[in-house]
Structures are given as C-alpha cells and as structure tokens.
Enzyme design. Sequence first.
Site, PDB file in Angstrom:
ATOM      1  N   ALA A   1      14.579  -7.109  -4.543  1.00 19.58           N
ATOM      2  CA  ALA A   1      15.686  -6.114  -4.772  1.00 19.58           C
ATOM      3  C   ALA A   1      16.435  -5.818  -3.323  1.00 19.58           C
ATOM      4  CB  ALA A   1      15.303  -4.695  -5.187  1.00 19.58           C
TER       5      ALA A   1
ATOM      6  N   LYS B   1      -8.784 -11.291   4.759  1.00 22.37           N
ATOM      7  CA  LYS B   1      -9.291 -11.586   6.275  1.00 22.37           C
ATOM      8  C   LYS B   1     -10.683 -10.826   6.675  1.00 22.37           C
ATOM      9  CE  LYS B   1      -9.165  -8.415   8.829  1.00 22.37           C
ATOM     10  NZ  LYS B   1      -8.273  -8.104   9.560  1.00 22.37           N
TER      11      LYS B   1
ATOM     12  N   ARG C   1      -3.984  -5.356  24.093  1.00 20.47           N
ATOM     13  CA  ARG C   1      -3.689  -4.223  24.775  1.00 20.47           C
ATOM     14  C   ARG C   1      -3.403  -3.003  24.028  1.00 20.47           C
ATOM     15  NH1 ARG C   1       1.930  -3.272  25.026  1.00 20.47           N
ATOM     16  NH2 ARG C   1       2.194  -5.405  24.132  1.00 20.47           N
TER      17      ARG C   1
ATOM     18  N   TYR D   1      -5.295  -8.170  17.742  1.00 23.71           N
ATOM     19  CA  TYR D   1      -6.184  -8.188  16.593  1.00 23.71           C
ATOM     20  C   TYR D   1      -6.329  -9.161  15.570  1.00 23.71           C
ATOM     21  CZ  TYR D   1      -2.956  -6.336  12.883  1.00 23.71           C
ATOM     22  OH  TYR D   1      -2.198  -6.045  11.899  1.00 23.71           O
ATOM     23  N   ILE D   2      -5.166  -9.722  15.227  1.00 26.13           N
ATOM     24  CA  ILE D   2      -5.071 -10.759  14.413  1.00 26.13           C
ATOM     25  C   ILE D   2      -5.791 -12.174  15.140  1.00 26.13           C
ATOM     26  CG2 ILE D   2      -3.716 -12.358  12.956  1.00 26.13           C
ATOM     27  CD1 ILE D   2      -1.667  -9.961  12.580  1.00 26.13           C
TER      28      ILE D   2
ATOM     29  N   GLU E   1       9.115  -5.774  -6.533  1.00 27.21           N
ATOM     30  CA  GLU E   1       8.331  -6.625  -5.797  1.00 27.21           C
ATOM     31  C   GLU E   1       8.703  -8.142  -5.925  1.00 27.21           C
ATOM     32  OE1 GLU E   1       6.477  -8.371  -3.491  1.00 27.21           O
ATOM     33  OE2 GLU E   1       5.973  -6.141  -3.167  1.00 27.21           O
TER      34      GLU E   1
ATOM     35  N   CYS F   1      -5.577  -7.579   5.592  1.00 24.61           N
ATOM     36  CA  CYS F   1      -6.834  -7.028   5.688  1.00 24.61           C
ATOM     37  C   CYS F   1      -7.964  -7.366   4.702  1.00 24.61           C
ATOM     38  CB  CYS F   1      -6.922  -5.485   5.964  1.00 24.61           C
ATOM     39  SG  CYS F   1      -5.506  -4.535   5.153  1.00 24.61           S
TER      40      CYS F   1
ATOM     41  N   GLU G   1      -9.489 -11.815  15.804  1.00 27.64           N
ATOM     42  CA  GLU G   1     -10.370 -11.880  14.530  1.00 27.64           C
ATOM     43  C   GLU G   1     -10.284 -13.304  13.964  1.00 27.64           C
ATOM     44  OE1 GLU G   1      -9.339  -7.412  12.710  1.00 27.64           O
ATOM     45  OE2 GLU G   1      -7.929  -9.004  12.101  1.00 27.64           O
TER      46      GLU G   1
ATOM     47  N   HIS H   1     -33.176   7.486  14.513  1.00 25.91           N
ATOM     48  CA  HIS H   1     -33.801   6.643  15.053  1.00 25.91           C
ATOM     49  C   HIS H   1     -34.718   5.847  14.073  1.00 25.91           C
ATOM     50  CE1 HIS H   1     -35.506   4.592  18.551  1.00 25.91           C
ATOM     51  NE2 HIS H   1     -36.730   4.488  18.053  1.00 25.91           N
TER      52      HIS H   1
ATOM     53  N   SER I   1       0.853  -1.121   0.021  1.00 27.91           N
ATOM     54  CA  SER I   1      -0.232  -0.115  -0.063  1.00 27.91           C
ATOM     55  C   SER I   1       0.636   1.274   0.022  1.00 27.91           C
ATOM     56  CB  SER I   1      -1.003   0.061   1.199  1.00 27.91           C
ATOM     57  OG  SER I   1      -1.783  -1.086   1.283  1.00 27.91           O
ATOM     58  N   GLY I   2       1.940   1.207   0.917  1.00 33.79           N
ATOM     59  CA  GLY I   2       2.688   2.486   0.953  1.00 33.79           C
ATOM     60  C   GLY I   2       3.523   2.836  -0.219  1.00 33.79           C
TER      61      GLY I   2
END
Length: 449
Positions: free
Chosen positions: A116, A51, A206, A179-180, A35, A48, A183, A438, A15-16
């Site tokens: 690389a 999952k 935590r 969390y992993i 990559e 994510c 989940e 509501h 992503s980054g």
Amino acid sequence: MSDFDYDLFVIGAGSGGTRAARVAAAHGARVAVAEEYRVGGTCVIRGCVPKKLLVYGAHFAEDLKDARRFGWQVPSECEFDWKCLQQNVLAEVDRINTAYTTTIENSGAEIILQRATVSGPNEVTLADGTKKTAAKILIAVGAHPAVPECPGHEHGITSNEAFHLDAIPKRILIAGAGYIANEFAGIFHQLGAHVILMNRTKEILRGYDLQIRDRLLQISMMKGLEFRFDATFEGIEKQEDGCLKVSMSGHEPVTVDLVMFATGRRPNTDGLGLESAGVELDDKGAVVVDEDNRSTCASIYAVGDVTNRIQLTPIAIREGQAFADTHFGGKPTKVDYDCVPSAVFSHPPLAGVGMTETEARQKLGSVKVYSSDFRPMKNVLANRDERALYKMVCDGETDRVVGIHMIGPDVPEIIQAAAVAVKAGLTKAQFDATVALHPTMAEELVLLK
C-alpha cells in the site's frame, strides 16, 4: 459512522503496526493492515527472533567443548548440520508469522496482503490499484539494510539473506561494526567460518560503554576474529573460482567466500508516496514525528524503525500501543525513551542501560564508577580465559545509579532486572543493602567496588 472506509489504515504489519492495529480494533475502531511481504516484520521474519535462534545454535560450539571439562565424553569432532538448524529456525519463523496473523484477525482488524502507498492525506492505493480511505493512516513500514555504493556491491549479501545461505562460508568479510555485524561475526565464527570485520572507523559498537566494547574487541581477537579498521570499500571482484576479492583503503586486499553488509539500516520510505500528503522526511528518509507520533500531515502518523528514533522492537510496540490508546482509547499516552536497555548478542554478549561513563561525565560532572572484572565460575572450570566485566556509573553528588553496563555470559538476561533499578532511580547504597544471591554472576551487581 465515518465517511471513510476505515478509522485507521496501517501500512506495515511488523511489531509496531501489529500492536497499533489490534489495540485500536479492541477500542472499537475499524482497522485495516496492509503488508506486502509477511506478517511479523523485521523482528519476527528476518531479525531478532531468527538471529537469536542462530546465536543459541552457535553457542553449542563452545558448550560442547567445555562439556568435556565437566565430565561429558563429547567426541572431539562433532558434526554440525547447518541445514538442520536453518530449517528449524525458519519453521519457527513460520509459526510466529501464523501467530501474528491470527492475533490481528482475532482483534477484528482486516489484513490486506498487498503493498500500500499513500496517495493523499486520507487515502492509500493498493498494489492492485484499489483505493482505500481512512480517517487516520499509520506508517509502520520499518527499515532495510543499507548497502554501500562501491564497485561490485551486488556480490554481497545483507542480514536478510544470511538466514537462507546454502552453507556456512569458509571465509566471510562482514562490513560494519554495529550490533548486527558483531552478532553475525560471532555466529559465523562459532559455526566454523573465518571472520574478518571491516569498519570505516576505529570503533566498534559506537554508543556503548567504551570499556565494555573494548573488552569485546579483545575477546573477539583472542578467539581469532580479524579486524580491518579505518577501511572503506574500493571494490569487490568476483574471481573465476567464485571467491570474492575485496579491495579496501589502508589495507591489503582479502579474498573471501562471502561478503556481508551490516552498515546500518534505512527507513523504508522510498516510493511510499508520502510526499503526496506533505509528510516531511529527514535526511535519512525517516518520517519526522512529534511526541504523539504525528507527522507533518495531521492525519498521518508513524511508529517504529521508519521514524529512526530508537530502532528496537519493544520501542516500536510501545509506540504502537501509545498511538492506539491515545487516538482510539481515550487514554493519552506518550512513550518514555529514558533508560531503555539494550543488548548485543555477540560472543560473549554485552548489555547496558542508562548513561555510559563518558556520557555521565559530560552531563553530570561528578561521577563515581564501580566495577567488577572477574572470570565466571563456569569459565574457570572450563579452563576458558574469558573474563566478564560489570560497571555501575553513579551520580557523584546523589549516589543515584545512572548507568549499568556489562559483558559476559547471560548479561542480557541480567540487565533487564537491573534496568528496573536504574529506571526507578535507586542508589548505590540500595544495591549494597541487597543480599547477594550466591553463587551467581548477577551477585556482582550488589558487590561492586
């Protein structure tokens, strides 16, 4: 024209890295992205996205049962086809992988499908031995699941392999309490496995608000999940029948069909050659960077999980964008890490933004806490004894909302909008002045007492 092959060489197409590459290319830079596995990174390929699709699939177990209370004549025994879900999820991963690849190519950046490594301040070496030079190098290689060192650890799997199982195990032990772990505990439980969660401390999740995580623990135990706290691995032994005998400190051994490690993630810096350029790593192997994502080598930068700041996809994307805008777009940008919302897609999910009650009391002293502990309307008619809990933490002096924390159906969707209010510094009075919508669960946010 620069003397280098590229203005920017990105290692890692998650992503980054993807965001940085395509934005830098849009600004006119000559960009290459290397990559070694698949374009898309952890989130798209083994995190994510797949999952969350498994979470959706797992929710049908309760939804089908609840449907009978709403008049639907659902058979008492519904057949679940793991292979069908698995194949559809992996097909969606393939689709997004292709989309990411197309996005990079359309931006004008070059994709190099090889590993690389860094071989100098302005040089990288590809797996085939080819060397490339660049004015700037961006490290965006992410992180990988950590596996504890214990006898027999080779018999366990991580979240990476969970998407490729031949079948849902009848019994699974999940090591970890983040969390992993929570989940996948919910996913496997809903799909029919007996789940044991093992953790080396007494706490789960935590960093999240204490009341919210305690509520998840209560609900999980009510559903039949087992917990082994203050437990560390002593060994995993494979039996003649293929089952795994797990020995742990403080508890009797358990026999399961599968062990899954969810004990944290480590930056992918081993063997990356960063030492050749004088790039400093911290004690966990993360690249040390300043607020402009620059490492201790002036020409090498890093974004995303490899920096171990906040390991979230949207953070990696913002860091990649900020890097590209700053260094190639003439728009100096820094990422604001304050009030970042997060969620755990457990069963039920929880979410939060801002300070927890404990953090607020430590930092502010004077704090007011408002809450609503209620049974969602859908759960009432479904005859499901499962309660939601919403909390609002406010500065006792200014009435400013400094944190919101929730557990219950759809709270990740609700917290995104609530995070805007917390980020904007709104007060409890401004929430109170907003008319409730509501009947919804979200209306509780403007009715908190």
